[in-house]
Write an enzyme that holds these catalytic residues in place. Structure first.
Site, PDB file in Angstrom:
ATOM      1  CG  ASP A  28      -3.700   4.564  -0.077  1.00 14.92           C
ATOM      2  OD1 ASP A  28      -4.130   5.727   0.043  1.00 14.92           O
ATOM      3  OD2 ASP A  28      -3.497   3.808   0.899  1.00 14.92           O
ATOM      4  CE1 TYR A  76      -0.996   1.517   6.009  1.00 13.96           C
ATOM      5  CE2 TYR A  76      -0.900   1.742   3.631  1.00 13.96           C
ATOM      6  CZ  TYR A  76      -1.606   1.820   4.811  1.00 13.96           C
ATOM      7  OH  TYR A  76      -2.931   2.179   4.773  1.00 13.96           O
ATOM      8  CE  LYS A 129      -3.662   6.060   3.625  1.00  9.16           C
ATOM      9  NZ  LYS A 129      -2.911   4.843   3.259  1.00  9.16           N
ATOM     10  CG  HIS A 182      -2.697   6.644   8.571  1.00  9.94           C
ATOM     11  ND1 HIS A 182      -1.643   5.904   8.116  1.00  9.94           N
ATOM     12  CD2 HIS A 182      -3.772   5.823   8.474  1.00  9.94           C
ATOM     13  CE1 HIS A 182      -2.063   4.707   7.739  1.00  9.94           C
ATOM     14  NE2 HIS A 182      -3.347   4.636   7.963  1.00  9.94           N
TER      15      HIS A 182
HETATM   16  P1  NAP Z   1      -8.824  -5.086   0.999  1.00 17.86           P
HETATM   17  O1  NAP Z   1      -8.315  -4.456  -0.232  1.00 17.86           O
HETATM   18  O2  NAP Z   1     -10.234  -4.888   1.401  1.00 17.86           O
HETATM   19  O3  NAP Z   1      -8.614  -6.654   0.947  1.00 17.86           O
HETATM   20  C1  NAP Z   1      -7.378  -7.224   0.671  1.00 17.86           C
HETATM   21  C2  NAP Z   1      -7.557  -8.742   0.778  1.00 17.86           C
HETATM   22  O4  NAP Z   1      -8.375  -9.233  -0.301  1.00 17.86           O
HETATM   23  C3  NAP Z   1      -6.241  -9.464   0.709  1.00 17.86           C
HETATM   24  O5  NAP Z   1      -6.309 -10.568   1.580  1.00 17.86           O
HETATM   25  C4  NAP Z   1      -6.187  -9.944  -0.756  1.00 17.86           C
HETATM   26  O6  NAP Z   1      -5.432 -11.130  -0.861  1.00 17.86           O
HETATM   27  C5  NAP Z   1      -7.635 -10.230  -1.035  1.00 17.86           C
HETATM   28  N1  NAP Z   1      -8.016 -10.051  -2.459  1.00 17.86           N
HETATM   29  C6  NAP Z   1      -7.731  -8.990  -3.253  1.00 17.86           C
HETATM   30  N2  NAP Z   1      -8.295  -9.140  -4.459  1.00 17.86           N
HETATM   31  C7  NAP Z   1      -8.962 -10.314  -4.441  1.00 17.86           C
HETATM   32  C8  NAP Z   1      -9.743 -11.000  -5.401  1.00 17.86           C
HETATM   33  N3  NAP Z   1      -9.969 -10.488  -6.607  1.00 17.86           N
HETATM   34  N4  NAP Z   1     -10.270 -12.208  -5.046  1.00 17.86           N
HETATM   35  C9  NAP Z   1     -10.049 -12.718  -3.819  1.00 17.86           C
HETATM   36  N5  NAP Z   1      -9.308 -12.111  -2.865  1.00 17.86           N
HETATM   37  C10 NAP Z   1      -8.771 -10.910  -3.166  1.00 17.86           C
HETATM   38  O7  NAP Z   1      -7.918  -4.677   2.269  1.00 17.86           O
HETATM   39  P2  NAP Z   1      -6.874  -3.530   2.595  1.00 17.86           P
HETATM   40  O8  NAP Z   1      -5.563  -3.824   1.978  1.00 17.86           O
HETATM   41  O9  NAP Z   1      -6.878  -3.361   4.076  1.00 17.86           O
HETATM   42  O10 NAP Z   1      -7.478  -2.206   1.959  1.00 17.86           O
HETATM   43  C11 NAP Z   1      -7.057  -1.680   0.728  1.00 17.86           C
HETATM   44  C12 NAP Z   1      -6.101  -0.494   0.927  1.00 17.86           C
HETATM   45  O11 NAP Z   1      -6.714   0.530   1.698  1.00 17.86           O
HETATM   46  C13 NAP Z   1      -4.848  -0.831   1.715  1.00 17.86           C
HETATM   47  O12 NAP Z   1      -3.916  -1.592   0.997  1.00 17.86           O
HETATM   48  C14 NAP Z   1      -4.371   0.555   2.105  1.00 17.86           C
HETATM   49  O13 NAP Z   1      -3.727   1.184   1.017  1.00 17.86           O
HETATM   50  C15 NAP Z   1      -5.699   1.217   2.442  1.00 17.86           C
HETATM   51  N6  NAP Z   1      -6.019   1.131   3.900  1.00 17.86           N
HETATM   52  C16 NAP Z   1      -6.053   2.291   4.607  1.00 17.86           C
HETATM   53  C17 NAP Z   1      -6.361   2.277   5.951  1.00 17.86           C
HETATM   54  C18 NAP Z   1      -6.409   3.565   6.705  1.00 17.86           C
HETATM   55  O14 NAP Z   1      -6.448   3.548   7.942  1.00 17.86           O
HETATM   56  N7  NAP Z   1      -6.382   4.694   6.033  1.00 17.86           N
HETATM   57  C19 NAP Z   1      -6.637   1.069   6.601  1.00 17.86           C
HETATM   58  C20 NAP Z   1      -6.603  -0.109   5.858  1.00 17.86           C
HETATM   59  C21 NAP Z   1      -6.306  -0.068   4.504  1.00 17.86           C
HETATM   60  P3  NAP Z   1      -4.076 -11.241  -1.746  1.00 17.86           P
HETATM   61  O15 NAP Z   1      -3.233 -10.041  -1.489  1.00 17.86           O
HETATM   62  O16 NAP Z   1      -3.473 -12.502  -1.216  1.00 17.86           O
HETATM   63  O17 NAP Z   1      -4.533 -11.352  -3.169  1.00 17.86           O
END
Ligand code: NAP
Length: 283
Positions: free
Chosen positions: A44, A49, A74, A107
């Site tokens: 994704d 990004y 997106k 998005h």
């Molecule tokens: P997330 O996946 O909820 O959290 C990522 C955080 O968790 C990072 O700081 C990562 O650190 C840490 N982490 C990951 N695995 C871990 C584990 N097993 N133990 C401890 N810490 C861990 O946040 P997100 O990236 O915002 O959301 C996921 C995806 O959703 C995004 O990458 C994007 O593709 C999508 N997204 C979409 C929107 C939208 O508006 N459509 C908004 C936000 C996100 P490290 O990287 O340092 O391991």
């Protein structure tokens, strides 16, 4: 690979890999490459990004056959509208080095979303996109699209995690056969999620981590999850959630963590709408 079936029959992996806030190109390429090597088949990204090129390079380098990978990107607000959406789609496709996309999402529910959706419907009919959907749409915005267009969104990607469980939205989208996809499955680390007492106590029982419980809880609800990590050991950990099952009691305990409010992005706040609508990226 565990999958869900979208409203047009397309199969989508229920667990994938997100690349938001992986700004360094090399780190992004390496992370996506590691994810693909570990078995992830859903990636994704988003135009905003600014890492679609790195994602494309990783896909190519992985050698995984194209048809085995489900790629989502997106359309950002600055490209909303019929003509701009078509142009933005071609730009994304080129950056990703692909000749079709599995899922294209609007998005944010801002700008000329009807023009964008019309363009996306055409691209879908032309076979350039397998499924189209939206992100961050509240139910009223979803209904606005549904009543005015031919294709019902296949997916709504919204903030969904143990603290923002989206129970009412889940009911609405189910009625309209729209798949919920969780962004921020770890609440981006907020609320000390990885040390949360409820999650840790359930995790200990299953010899798993709080992160794995948070993901298992989502997928067990039938919600697609796309966790992000730049660390290989966490990429592996986050993928390893299909060898245990949460009991009814575990699921109910997690229900108590719901704040019923957004922790990361409030779509009701005019200030947020203004900030996002003015956010631009370089082509
Ligand atoms: P997330 O996946 O909820 O959290 C990522 C955080 O968790 C990072 O700081 C990562 O650190 C840490 N982490 C990951 N695995 C871990 C584990 N097993 N133990 C401890 N810490 C861990 O946040 P997100 O990236 O915002 O959301 C996921 C995806 O959703 C995004 O990458 C994007 O593709 C999508 N997204 C979409 C929107 C939208 O508006 N459509 C908004 C936000 C996100 P490290 O990287 O340092 O391991």
């Amino acid at each position: 690979m565990h999958t869900v079936t979208l409203n047009n029959g397309v199969e989508m992996p229920i667990l994938g890999f997100g690349v938001y806030q992986i700004d360094d190109e090399d780190v992004c390429e390496e992370s996506v490459y590691n994810a693909l090597m570990e078995g992830y088949r859903l990636i994704d990204t988003a135009a905003v990004y600014e890492n679609e090129e790195a994602v494309g390079r990783a896909i190519k380098r992985s050698g995984v056959p194209r048809e085995e990978i489900f790629v989502t990107t997106k359309l950002w607000v600055q490209d909303a509208g019929y003509k701009s959406a078509k142009k933005a789609f071609e730009t994304s496709l080129k950056k990703l080095q692909l000749d079709y996309l599995d899922l294209y999402l609007i998005h944010m529910p801002f700008g000329d979303i009807h023009g964008s959706w019309h363009a996306m419907e055409e691209l879908c009919h032309e076979g350039k996109i397998r499924a189209i959907g939206v992100s961050n749409f509240l139910n009223d915005r979803l209904m606005d699209l549904i009543v005015d267009h031919e294709i019902v969104p296949a997916v709504n990607q919204v903030e969904t995690h143990v603290f923002t469980q989206q129970v009412e939205n889940a009911q609405f989208v189910k009625e309209h056969q729209i798949q919920i996809e969780s962004w921020g499955p770890f609440a981006e680390g907020k609320n000390n999620i990885f040390k949360n007492e409820v999650l840790v106590s359930i995790a200990e029982k299953h010899h798993k981590s709080a992160a794995q419980v948070a993901l298992r809880w989502l997928t067990q609800r039938g919600i697609v999850a796309i966790p992000k990590s730049v660390h290989k050991e966490r990429i592996i950990e986050n993928f390893n959630i299909f060898d245990f099952e949460l009991s009814k009691e575990d699921m109910e305990k997690i229900t108590t963590l719901d704040t019923k409010e957004s922790l990361i992005l409030s779509l009701h706040d005019p200030g947020t709408v203004e900030r996002i609508s003015n956010m631009k990226f370089h082509d």
